[in-house]
Design an enzyme around this catalytic site. Structure first.
Site, PDB file in Angstrom:
ATOM      1  N   ASP A  88      86.072  13.796  37.549  1.00  0.00           N
ATOM      2  CA  ASP A  88      86.270  12.617  38.319  1.00  0.00           C
ATOM      3  C   ASP A  88      86.480  12.920  39.768  1.00  0.00           C
ATOM      4  O   ASP A  88      87.030  13.907  39.913  1.00  0.00           O
ATOM      5  CB  ASP A  88      87.524  11.779  37.663  1.00  0.00           C
ATOM      6  N   ASP A  90      88.057  10.213  42.348  1.00  0.00           N
ATOM      7  CA  ASP A  90      89.214   9.500  42.954  1.00  0.00           C
ATOM      8  C   ASP A  90      90.700  10.010  42.312  1.00  0.00           C
ATOM      9  O   ASP A  90      90.497   9.800  41.022  1.00  0.00           O
ATOM     10  CB  ASP A  90      89.268   7.938  42.791  1.00  0.00           C
TER      11      ASP A  90
END
Length: 297
Positions: A88, A90
């Site tokens: 991922d 963010d």
């Protein structure tokens, strides 16, 4: 020994007595516990064990260590080093939520950040929350994207994670519910092989308030993991995923090693492995890499 418990702390945060207490706690439950093996002095060590389930080993170690800021990851000793990293972006590879930071330029950061928080904790449908937040930014100058990127910081250890895994032949990719404007730049800076994310639509130099279809959501993250593993002829046991939000949970649970990194409560509670204190190099220690093997970013 068939299992490994890895203890990881911020630099200087792990000592021999921590390992001794942990070893005693495992033995008290009937486990065979081997000799600790330091991966990085005062930072990370492996403790081999057998005759105890990984979750039992973690619970026993946590009870022995109390509130000490030490992360614990237990897993089979065989196949620890992974050939695919899917991360991922963010609040994982970068320290911020880029959509929230864009919103600051529209005077909407607090309002949008609250929707982000609820979405990442699984309280809201990710797709609808994304559409709602982006819609609130209609008409914002696209210059806000560049200004947001200029202020975006990489999470400590991210560069070393990618560089080291690449140096040992792993394929590294970003999969994000965020936007290609950022994932492409992060991939270039850190050396990821590929990136997959959403498209923030811009027209006449302004945000349209729309997201390009199809939207990459929780299901798409899991599908990306399975697709990449198939393309690379890898079993899912040979994969490593890392993320912090509810939309990451499916891929965390499906991977051979899925790590909830400083994750939202619902994710931390459901993931089999979590890192709350150390930086992203913890994912290397969890794979058995020694400090001397870690590549500079």
């Amino acid at each position: 020994m068939s299992q490994i418990l890895t203890l990881i702390a911020p630099p200087g945060g792990l000592a021999a007595p921590d390992l001794a207490r942990t070893r005693e706690a495992l033995a008290a439950l009937g486990a065979s516990a081997g000799t600790p093996d330091w991966l990085a002095p005062a930072e990370a060590a492996d403790l081999p064990f057998a005759e105890l389930a990984p979750d039992q080993a973690i619970a026993a170690a946590r009870a022995a260590l109390g509130e000490a800021p030490i992360d614990l990851i237990a897993q089979p000793a065989e196949g620890r080093r992974k050939a695919l990293l899917l991360a991922d972006m963010d609040s994982t590879i970068v320290t911020s939520e880029t959509l929230d930071e864009i919103a600051a330029y529209a005077g909407l950061k607090e309002r949008i950040a609250e929707i982000t928080r609820r979405s990442m904790n699984g309280e809201l449908d990710f797709r609808q929350a994304l559409i709602e937040r982006v819609g609130m930014l209609e008409g914002l100058s696209a210059e806000a994207l560049e200004r947001t990127w200029e202020a975006t910081e990489m999470t400590p250890g991210a560069g070393a994670l990618v560089a080291t895994m690449r140096a040992h032949g792993a394929h590294c990719a970003i999969v994000s519910g965020g936007f290609t404007f950022f994932t492409g730049r992060v991939a270039d800076r850190l050396g990821f092989h590929a990136h997959y994310s959403n498209t923030l639509l811009v027209a006449d130099g302004k945000l349209t308030g729309k997201v390009g279809e199809p939207i990459l959501d929780r299901d798409a993250k899991l599908a990306t993991l399975k697709r990449l593993a198939a393309e690379l002829s890898l079993p899912l046991t040979a994969t490593l995923t890392v993320g912090d939000g509810a939309n990451d949970l499916a891929m965390l649970q499906a991977a051979g090693l899925g790590v909830a990194f400083r994750a939202k409560p619902v994710v931390a509670a459901a993931a089999r492995a979590r890192v709350d204190h150390a930086d992203l190099r913890a994912l290397l220690f969890a794979q058995g890499y020694r400090a001397a093997e870690i590549s500079a970013a």
